[in-house]
Design a protein around this motif. Sequence first.
Motif, mmCIF file in Angstrom:
data_model
loop_
_atom_site.group_PDB
_atom_site.id
_atom_site.type_symbol
_atom_site.label_atom_id
_atom_site.label_comp_id
_atom_site.label_asym_id
_atom_site.label_seq_id
_atom_site.Cartn_x
_atom_site.Cartn_y
_atom_site.Cartn_z
ATOM 1 N N PHE A 143 0.837 -1.200 0.000
ATOM 2 C CA PHE A 143 0.000 0.000 0.000
ATOM 3 C C PHE A 143 0.869 1.245 0.000
ATOM 4 O O PHE A 143 0.671 2.174 -0.785
ATOM 5 C CB PHE A 143 -0.930 -0.033 1.212
ATOM 6 N N LEU A 144 1.842 1.276 0.890
ATOM 7 C CA LEU A 144 2.667 2.470 0.993
ATOM 8 C C LEU A 144 3.488 2.691 -0.273
ATOM 9 O O LEU A 144 3.663 3.819 -0.727
ATOM 10 C CB LEU A 144 3.572 2.373 2.229
ATOM 11 N N GLN A 145 3.978 1.587 -0.827
ATOM 12 C CA GLN A 145 4.732 1.702 -2.071
ATOM 13 C C GLN A 145 3.898 2.372 -3.147
ATOM 14 O O GLN A 145 4.346 3.278 -3.853
ATOM 15 C CB GLN A 145 5.160 0.318 -2.571
ATOM 16 N N GLN A 146 2.656 1.911 -3.265
ATOM 17 C CA GLN A 146 1.769 2.483 -4.278
ATOM 18 C C GLN A 146 1.561 3.966 -4.052
ATOM 19 O O GLN A 146 1.573 4.763 -4.988
ATOM 20 C CB GLN A 146 0.415 1.786 -4.216
ATOM 21 N N ARG A 147 1.373 4.313 -2.793
ATOM 22 C CA ARG A 147 1.168 5.728 -2.481
ATOM 23 C C ARG A 147 2.385 6.542 -2.868
ATOM 24 O O ARG A 147 2.295 7.639 -3.420
ATOM 25 C CB ARG A 147 0.924 5.930 -0.982
ATOM 26 N N LEU A 148 3.559 5.979 -2.584
ATOM 27 C CA LEU A 148 4.775 6.731 -2.849
ATOM 28 C C LEU A 148 4.982 6.923 -4.336
ATOM 29 O O LEU A 148 5.577 7.898 -4.774
ATOM 30 C CB LEU A 148 5.981 6.023 -2.210
ATOM 31 N N GLN A 149 4.479 5.967 -5.124
ATOM 32 C CA GLN A 149 4.541 6.151 -6.569
ATOM 33 C C GLN A 149 3.936 7.477 -6.957
ATOM 34 O O GLN A 149 4.388 8.150 -7.880
ATOM 35 C CB GLN A 149 3.770 5.044 -7.272
ATOM 36 N N LEU A 150 2.885 7.818 -6.202
ATOM 37 C CA LEU A 150 2.199 9.058 -6.511
ATOM 38 C C LEU A 150 3.120 10.253 -6.320
ATOM 39 O O LEU A 150 3.077 11.227 -7.073
ATOM 40 C CB LEU A 150 0.988 9.196 -5.589
ATOM 41 N N LEU A 151 3.971 10.170 -5.330
ATOM 42 C CA LEU A 151 4.907 11.261 -5.071
ATOM 43 C C LEU A 151 5.823 11.458 -6.268
ATOM 44 O O LEU A 151 6.234 12.559 -6.570
ATOM 45 C CB LEU A 151 5.758 10.946 -3.842
ATOM 46 N N TYR A 152 6.141 10.357 -6.915
ATOM 47 C CA TYR A 152 7.048 10.451 -8.038
ATOM 48 C C TYR A 152 6.348 10.947 -9.294
ATOM 49 O O TYR A 152 6.976 11.377 -10.235
ATOM 50 C CB TYR A 152 7.672 9.075 -8.334
ATOM 51 N N SER A 153 5.039 10.807 -9.318
ATOM 52 C CA SER A 153 4.348 11.189 -10.552
ATOM 53 C C SER A 153 4.169 12.692 -10.598
ATOM 54 O O SER A 153 4.252 13.377 -9.587
ATOM 55 C CB SER A 153 2.980 10.516 -10.600
ATOM 56 N N PRO A 154 3.943 13.211 -11.781
ATOM 57 C CA PRO A 154 3.796 14.662 -11.903
ATOM 58 C C PRO A 154 2.500 15.200 -11.291
ATOM 59 O O PRO A 154 2.338 16.391 -11.135
ATOM 60 C CB PRO A 154 3.788 14.897 -13.422
ATOM 61 N N VAL A 155 1.571 14.327 -10.925
ATOM 62 C CA VAL A 155 0.312 14.835 -10.395
ATOM 63 C C VAL A 155 0.183 14.637 -8.891
ATOM 64 O O VAL A 155 -0.874 14.795 -8.327
ATOM 65 C CB VAL A 155 -0.903 14.181 -11.098
ATOM 66 N N GLY A 156 1.231 14.256 -8.242
ATOM 67 C CA GLY A 156 1.131 13.973 -6.818
ATOM 68 C C GLY A 156 1.284 15.197 -5.949
ATOM 69 O O GLY A 156 1.748 15.128 -4.817
ATOM 70 N N MET A 157 0.873 16.343 -6.458
ATOM 71 C CA MET A 157 1.129 17.605 -5.773
ATOM 72 C C MET A 157 0.470 17.683 -4.414
ATOM 73 O O MET A 157 1.046 18.140 -3.440
ATOM 74 C CB MET A 157 0.580 18.726 -6.650
ATOM 75 N N TYR A 159 -0.447 15.348 -2.422
ATOM 76 C CA TYR A 159 0.215 14.455 -1.479
ATOM 77 C C TYR A 159 1.510 15.088 -0.971
ATOM 78 O O TYR A 159 1.803 15.117 0.227
ATOM 79 C CB TYR A 159 0.474 13.112 -2.165
ATOM 80 N N ALA A 160 2.284 15.605 -1.924
ATOM 81 C CA ALA A 160 3.564 16.197 -1.545
ATOM 82 C C ALA A 160 3.367 17.354 -0.581
ATOM 83 O O ALA A 160 4.103 17.514 0.390
ATOM 84 C CB ALA A 160 4.301 16.667 -2.794
ATOM 85 N N MET A 161 2.343 18.139 -0.832
ATOM 86 C CA MET A 161 2.103 19.310 0.013
ATOM 87 C C MET A 161 1.806 18.915 1.450
ATOM 88 O O MET A 161 2.178 19.600 2.382
ATOM 89 C CB MET A 161 0.890 20.088 -0.531
ATOM 90 N N THR A 162 1.064 17.821 1.616
ATOM 91 C CA THR A 162 0.587 17.475 2.950
ATOM 92 C C THR A 162 1.357 16.312 3.541
ATOM 93 O O THR A 162 0.906 15.674 4.477
ATOM 94 C CB THR A 162 -0.904 17.089 2.893
ATOM 95 N N LEU A 163 2.524 16.048 2.998
ATOM 96 C CA LEU A 163 3.296 14.870 3.406
ATOM 97 C C LEU A 163 3.539 14.819 4.909
ATOM 98 O O LEU A 163 3.465 13.758 5.524
ATOM 99 C CB LEU A 163 4.636 14.848 2.650
#
Lengths: 781, 195
Positions: A143-157, A159-163
């Motif tokens: 689960f966490l791995q999948q979520r972190l993928q989002l951080l790497y994607s260009p649309v994970g803004m 998530y990154a903001m509220t990390l």
Amino acid sequence: MYSPTSNKSARLAGALAKVWLLFFTALILLAVLYLPSVKPDTNILSLLPLEQQSPLIEKSQQQINKQWQNTVIWLAAGNTPNDAVTKARELEKTLKDSALFSELKLQWQPDNSSSLYPSLLAWRYQLLTAKDKAAINEDAAGFLQQRLQLLYSPVGMQYAMTLESDPFFTYGSYINGLMAKQDADLYDGVVILRDGELAYALIISQVAEQGFYGQKALAKLHGDITAEGNLGAGMPLYSAYGAASAEKEISLVGGFSVIAVILLMLWCFRSLLPLAMALTSIITGMLAAILACWLVFGHIHIITLAFGSSLIGITIDYSFHYFCDRLRKDCGSTMHSLRTVLPGIALGIGSSMIAYGILLLTPFPALQQIGLFTVAGLSAAWLTVVLLYPFVTQYMRLADNMPTPGVYAAYLYRWPQFCYRWRYILLLLVAVFLASGLSRLSSVDDIRQMQKPSPVVLEQEQKIISLGQQRQDSQYFIVSAATPDALLAKEQQLSQGLDKLQAQGKIQEYQALSRHLPSLQEQNDNWQLFQQKLFASGIFEQSMQQLAMQQESINNITESFMRSKDQQISIEQWLKALPSQWQDLWLACETQCSSIVRLTGIKDTQVLKDLAALADNTQLLFVDTVADINQMLKHYRHVAAGFLVLAFAVILIFLSAFAGWRRALKILIVPISAQLLALASLSLLGYGISMFHLFGLLLALGISMDYAIFHAMAKHPLTVAMAVLFSLFTSLLAFGLLATSATALIQAFGLSLALGIFFAFLLAPLINSNAKAERDVYYAP
Amino acid sequence: MRAFIGSLLLLLSSYSLADAAALQAIDKQLSKPALLQGDFEQSKHIRILARPLISTGRFSVVRDQGVVWAIEQPMASQLIISAQGIEGADIGDNRAMGYIGKILNQLLSGDIAVLEQQFTITIQQQDESVWAITLLPRSSLLAKAISQIDLSGRQHIQHLLLHEASGDKTEVNFTALEESDSVPDSIAHVFTHKQ
């Protein structure tokens, strides 16, 4: 013919007139006091029957209606989003200037969503979507791995903001789940809907409380705005257009009725006094009718007024009878005339009052008001004829000849002769007509018959729905339990059933509080889940170190998590943070805690059975107000039929007391056959018989009784025939015009009444026993 | 006073006129093929992380359809951004993300006219072959997330720097760009099967 009155007669007439004056003065006083405050009620919801509903259901109704009752949504059209927003700003100004709205929202704030995020943040480790919960339970690392993928994607803004506050983005996805799904764009904070080439900017408005003129103004405003290519729809528009069309109908029916009365009186009596008297009785009648309705009920619906405008056509009957008698050569004094017509018109008003009075016994406000309105109006007009006319018309000189006596003679003598000659064929025709009509009888019990919305409004709604603005259905569940937690558990039980229906495509969506708010126990479980699977297991720390998160931040997050251990959020706290559409699902805790589960996109009426099956009628109610009211309509349709039979029986007994049962029966054949013929006609015309048709026939019974009675008891058949012909003309005109109404309720009444009295009119002379004997010829010497 | 304001307005309008012409030139310079493919290297600078998150992979932009963003390192995943939204990001219905995705789609498609609706564009540099522009969001709502976007390139966008309002930065370099007039079925299929 003019003849001098005796002193005694004159004194009596004078006394009566004084009584009338007293009555009329009282009426004027009341009018001055109350008329200015009379405002016709245009809300279609007021037509709904006053049912003995449980307070719980009533409360839920209020909350549900509250959302949409005053909302009108507008869509400003433009070629591009920019264009649409500009147009929307102009439209907003127009709406503001109209002073019809209490609230206008252009800038989209999805109901305090900006405050939603921070207000529930403290409980971010207690609030978890079902999906995330399952994923963490099954494979936390994955689960966490999948979520972190989002951080790497260009649309994970996001998530990154509220990390730092929301390290697994579980809170973010929870909040997203709460917000309304919308396939719309936001352009500069304004919601834009697209339809091929065009872009629409959304304005949500709340209509302020409106009187009649406000409603009309709203309808006009809507018409102007939509003529430019914009869209607008909402419940207040139903009432607004209803008001506008009702007003048109009132003017139509009222106007034509008055003109017909004036023309007839002038043509027939060639003198202004009868006309003046007629108008006096009409005005008295209308005043009494409006005041009675207003004083007894406290409101008067626009539909009552629309129907009541036909009152003009029927109150004039008593005047006609009186004045037609005055045309006779040896009519004697005015008191004598009065005494001649009195039995007839007394029985006439008696039967009408009984018929209309029955409407007061129904639980439908519209019918009650129509009943009282007509009873009061008829009584006042009748009193005017009886009390005022003899005195005022004492010195009236009328021409001695009746205009076109040939016509009345034809009606009285030729028509029965014709029928007698061809009686076998006519009976056969009637039998065939009745058989074919009555065999086709079908019934309709649909509340949508009560007020069909204007096609303009319907078309707009369809367009807006096609743009994706779905509306929730009017059927819903009420769930009750002893405590909030038990309530949430019960809702979840219901959810299982609803999930199945959703999977089958039978419903599109449902909204329930339990889908988003975990019970207190579940909140603890959620926290434990984070603890065991992500923190204690070390997965969180490892993953964040891999990401090169600073150790200080890692420690902060962990500490913050530990501090939130025993937090719990209650339903009330949770609801306060949420948009109103969620708050309206909550019915508060009194003896029990209750909530509403709403449905969207119920496929068809078959599904309603499946939904009803999920209920258990104590803790879990399925509320289908439309079906309930239709059930009521059906019930009262049967009641109306019962009343018809009862009415016949009562009148039979009543008449027998007066005229012997043989004659009573002979008299009654007229209205019975007339109503049957009317029923058959309605059926052959393709109408399903509704409660309103049957009540209309009941009213027609009341009126058509008059014809039969007059004919049977007439000492002077020719004048009676004349009066009957005139009153038929005005009544038929009034009810016929009502039959053109856009409101199905009024149309049903108008049509049944028109048919009922028409057939009664045709049949009435056939039973006149004096027909063959007398042959009055009243020509000037 | 009035004269001053008048001349100021004239200056601004003439500036924007010139700007508009220059933008059009850039728009023309950007080729918009049926299919554009290449490699990307994305660096994400997030405040609380000591190192930037670096991902590399391949992308494909299909004109009028959308973008396929295939990350290869550090973990394989694929995002499909189209008019319908974003597929592949396991976050469910996220309106904010969908919005960002749409912007990304527009950026990569190089459709200056569409971008102009959402952003105020100023030109930082314009040579014979190289151009650089800065986009500032028009909508206050968008400005809460993105404070500025810097783009530069030649026939295609080669460099993208996205400044987020929170202070985070996303930097993407596009290399090995290849144009194509036809879209192979394997890629076209990705978009059509969603409809």
